[in-house]
Enzyme design. Structure first.
Site, PDB file in Angstrom:
ATOM      1  N   ASP A 156      65.373  25.647  59.263  1.00 32.78           N
ATOM      2  CA  ASP A 156      66.386  24.725  59.547  1.00 32.78           C
ATOM      3  C   ASP A 156      66.084  23.573  58.377  1.00 32.78           C
ATOM      4  O   ASP A 156      64.985  23.133  58.448  1.00 32.78           O
ATOM      5  CB  ASP A 156      66.457  24.004  60.914  1.00 32.78           C
ATOM      6  CG  ASP A 156      67.774  23.011  61.160  1.00 32.78           C
ATOM      7  OD1 ASP A 156      68.659  23.272  61.823  1.00 32.78           O
ATOM      8  OD2 ASP A 156      67.411  22.009  60.464  1.00 32.78           O
ATOM      9  N   ASN A 158      74.068  14.748  53.277  1.00 37.44           N
ATOM     10  CA  ASN A 158      75.595  14.619  53.277  1.00 37.44           C
ATOM     11  C   ASN A 158      76.044  13.020  53.460  1.00 37.44           C
ATOM     12  O   ASN A 158      77.126  13.086  52.785  1.00 37.44           O
ATOM     13  CB  ASN A 158      76.031  15.512  54.670  1.00 37.44           C
ATOM     14  CG  ASN A 158      76.267  16.902  54.679  1.00 37.44           C
ATOM     15  OD1 ASN A 158      76.570  17.133  53.524  1.00 37.44           O
ATOM     16  ND2 ASN A 158      76.081  17.563  55.606  1.00 37.44           N
ATOM     17  N   HIS A 171      79.489  15.842  51.375  1.00 35.31           N
ATOM     18  CA  HIS A 171      79.647  17.427  51.920  1.00 35.31           C
ATOM     19  C   HIS A 171      79.604  18.021  50.695  1.00 35.31           C
ATOM     20  O   HIS A 171      78.965  19.293  50.942  1.00 35.31           O
ATOM     21  CB  HIS A 171      80.496  17.513  52.685  1.00 35.31           C
ATOM     22  CG  HIS A 171      80.309  17.167  54.029  1.00 35.31           C
ATOM     23  ND1 HIS A 171      80.330  15.725  54.697  1.00 35.31           N
ATOM     24  CD2 HIS A 171      79.759  17.808  55.342  1.00 35.31           C
ATOM     25  CE1 HIS A 171      80.164  15.832  55.993  1.00 35.31           C
ATOM     26  NE2 HIS A 171      79.609  17.061  56.377  1.00 35.31           N
ATOM     27  N   ASP A 215      77.022  21.057  50.327  1.00 37.24           N
ATOM     28  CA  ASP A 215      77.122  22.498  50.273  1.00 37.24           C
ATOM     29  C   ASP A 215      76.284  23.085  48.917  1.00 37.24           C
ATOM     30  O   ASP A 215      75.746  24.418  49.370  1.00 37.24           O
ATOM     31  CB  ASP A 215      78.681  22.607  50.090  1.00 37.24           C
ATOM     32  CG  ASP A 215      79.422  22.323  51.214  1.00 37.24           C
ATOM     33  OD1 ASP A 215      79.108  22.292  52.386  1.00 37.24           O
ATOM     34  OD2 ASP A 215      80.806  22.538  51.052  1.00 37.24           O
ATOM     35  N   GLU A 262      73.295  24.477  59.146  1.00 32.72           N
ATOM     36  CA  GLU A 262      72.162  24.833  58.145  1.00 32.72           C
ATOM     37  C   GLU A 262      70.990  25.521  58.856  1.00 32.72           C
ATOM     38  O   GLU A 262      69.808  25.111  58.439  1.00 32.72           O
ATOM     39  CB  GLU A 262      71.844  23.490  57.382  1.00 32.72           C
ATOM     40  CG  GLU A 262      72.016  22.193  58.211  1.00 32.72           C
ATOM     41  CD  GLU A 262      70.855  21.970  59.225  1.00 32.72           C
ATOM     42  OE1 GLU A 262      70.913  22.679  60.416  1.00 32.72           O
ATOM     43  OE2 GLU A 262      69.792  21.373  58.871  1.00 32.72           O
TER      44      GLU A 262
HETATM   45  P1  GH3 Z   1      66.620  17.730  61.430  1.00 30.06           P
HETATM   46  O1  GH3 Z   1      65.717  17.536  60.151  1.00 30.06           O
HETATM   47  O2  GH3 Z   1      66.376  17.418  62.821  1.00 30.06           O
HETATM   48  O3  GH3 Z   1      67.193  19.270  61.475  1.00 30.06           O
HETATM   49  O4  GH3 Z   1      67.990  16.913  60.688  1.00 30.06           O
HETATM   50  P2  GH3 Z   1      69.428  17.305  60.466  1.00 30.06           P
HETATM   51  O5  GH3 Z   1      70.018  16.299  59.913  1.00 30.06           O
HETATM   52  O6  GH3 Z   1      69.406  18.378  59.359  1.00 30.06           O
HETATM   53  O7  GH3 Z   1      69.823  17.694  61.726  1.00 30.06           O
HETATM   54  P3  GH3 Z   1      70.821  18.837  62.327  1.00 30.06           P
HETATM   55  O8  GH3 Z   1      70.261  20.153  61.966  1.00 30.06           O
HETATM   56  O9  GH3 Z   1      71.316  18.540  63.584  1.00 30.06           O
HETATM   57  O10 GH3 Z   1      72.338  18.619  61.322  1.00 30.06           O
HETATM   58  C1  GH3 Z   1      72.699  19.634  60.434  1.00 30.06           C
HETATM   59  C2  GH3 Z   1      73.777  18.685  59.715  1.00 30.06           C
HETATM   60  O11 GH3 Z   1      74.043  19.802  58.769  1.00 30.06           O
HETATM   61  C3  GH3 Z   1      75.052  18.507  60.355  1.00 30.06           C
HETATM   62  C4  GH3 Z   1      76.261  19.112  59.606  1.00 30.06           C
HETATM   63  O12 GH3 Z   1      77.028  17.961  59.085  1.00 30.06           O
HETATM   64  C5  GH3 Z   1      75.523  19.604  58.327  1.00 30.06           C
HETATM   65  N1  GH3 Z   1      76.081  21.000  57.919  1.00 30.06           N
HETATM   66  C6  GH3 Z   1      76.222  21.992  58.647  1.00 30.06           C
HETATM   67  N2  GH3 Z   1      76.958  23.026  58.092  1.00 30.06           N
HETATM   68  C7  GH3 Z   1      77.133  22.468  56.820  1.00 30.06           C
HETATM   69  C8  GH3 Z   1      77.720  22.890  55.681  1.00 30.06           C
HETATM   70  O13 GH3 Z   1      78.148  23.989  55.242  1.00 30.06           O
HETATM   71  N3  GH3 Z   1      77.938  21.923  54.593  1.00 30.06           N
HETATM   72  C9  GH3 Z   1      77.468  20.885  54.715  1.00 30.06           C
HETATM   73  N4  GH3 Z   1      77.560  19.960  53.452  1.00 30.06           N
HETATM   74  N5  GH3 Z   1      76.900  20.402  55.660  1.00 30.06           N
HETATM   75  C10 GH3 Z   1      76.750  21.120  56.773  1.00 30.06           C
HETATM   76 MG    MG Z   2      68.524  20.313  60.143  1.00 22.12          MG
HETATM   77 MG    MG Z   3      70.404  22.420  62.384  1.00 25.66          MG
END
Ligand code: GH3
Ligand code: MG
Ligand code: MG
Ligand code: MG
Length: 293
Positions: free
Chosen positions: A170, A178, A183, A187, A213
């Protein structure tokens, strides 16, 4: 594209081989039905087949029938070659699973267009499969496909003494990326991150997007020590160099959780994923950019 030609008549085989290779196909030959079926069942076997009906041992109809019953993942387009063109024979051939038939002796131009029609079907089927199993943003397996694969690996492993490992990865503070860069930048980072981490895997490992992610790697025949080596390559692939994007250089790290099943016997997928997820959570607690087992 590979085409299987199965015919017990060497003259007929030579002619088919000649015209098909002239049209750009790579021809694989079988002189009997048993060999034809074995070739079609191979993992990288031809997706197009021209099968003579009358062959010693296993005839073309049996081959069609067996291939359709085999429940293979890919679709094989089969054209039956037959001197019997009465309706009842055609019906029998199609009922057995043939896609098309050509009367013997055949006319080259007709063979050409019928094989080409088959190729269209095969191409469409492959494109459909790609779209159904790949994630659109990153190109790696999507959630459904990687979980299917894991389920199969778990079932396969139960018959071997080998170890199976999974890696949950992760991205760290991805929300912040983001929020800071937008965003679209996020990506780009996600795409580059999956590429770098995929490059850290071994040849037979599979990699998929579990969600957002969060990425899942399936490592067949891999013990916890082996998985740790792979995970460390993934971690350093991110930590050692920031990602150049249209929005500037973005530094991003990844946290990783590993779980393995080491003893022969039953293992359930949910339990394994749960353990990997727990390890990932522990890696986050340890301050991120960290691997936990
Ligand atoms: P942590 O270190 O605890 O993982 O913090 P984090 O900010 O990464 O927290 P979390 O995993 O909960 O958040 C994931 C974020 O990833 C939230 C969402 O907006 C973003 N995300 C998920 N899929 C995509 C994507 O396809 N594109 C983009 N740009 N952002 C994404
Ligand atoms: Mg994360
Ligand atoms: Mg996550
Ligand atoms: Mg024959």
């Amino acid at each position: 594209m590979k085409v299987l030609v199965a015919d017990d008549d060497p003259i007929s085989v030579l002619y088919l081989q000649d015209v098909l290779s002239e049209w750009g196909y790579q021809v694989v030959v079988a002189a009997d039905g048993l060999t034809a079926e074995a070739i079609l069942r191979q993992a990288d076997g031809p997706l197009l087949a021209v099968l003579d009906w009358m062959m010693p041992g296993r005839d073309g109809i049996d081959v069609c029938h067996n291939i359709r019953q085999a429940g293979m993942e890919r679709y094989v387009y089969m054209i039956m070659l037959t001197s019997r063109t009465e309706t009842e024979f055609i019906v029998a051939a199609m009922n057995a699973g043939a896609d098309d038939y050509i009367a013997k002796p055949f006319i080259a131009e007709e063979m050409r267009v019928r094989v080409r029609a088959g190729r269209r079907i095969v191409d469409l089927e492959q494109e459909l499969r790609r779209q159904a199993t790949r994630d659109a943003l990153t190109g790696i397996f999507n959630r459904g496909a990687i979980l299917d694969l894991l389920q199969k690996e778990i079932a396969r492993r139960a018959r071997t003494p080998e170890c199976l490992s999974v890696i949950f990865a992760d991205l760290d503070h991805f929300k912040r990326i983001n929020d800071t860069y937008g965003h679209l930048a996020g990506d780009e980072v996600l795409r580059e991150a999956t590429q770098r981490m995929a490059a850290a895997l071994r040849t037979y490992d599979a990699f998929g997007r579990y969600g957002g992610e969060e990425l899942l790697a399936v490592l067949p025949d891999c013990d916890p020590e082996g998985a740790l080596i792979v995970a460390e390559r993934m971690r350093s692939a991110m930590a050692d160099a920031s990602v150049p994007t249209a929005y500037g250089e973005i530094a991003v790290t990844v946290s990783i959780g590993i779980a393995s099943v080491s003893h022969a016997g039953a293992a359930d997928m949910t339990g394994l994923l749960h353990r990997a997820d727990g390890a990932l959570y522990a890696a986050k607690l340890r301050g991120r950019n960290f691997i936990a087992v």
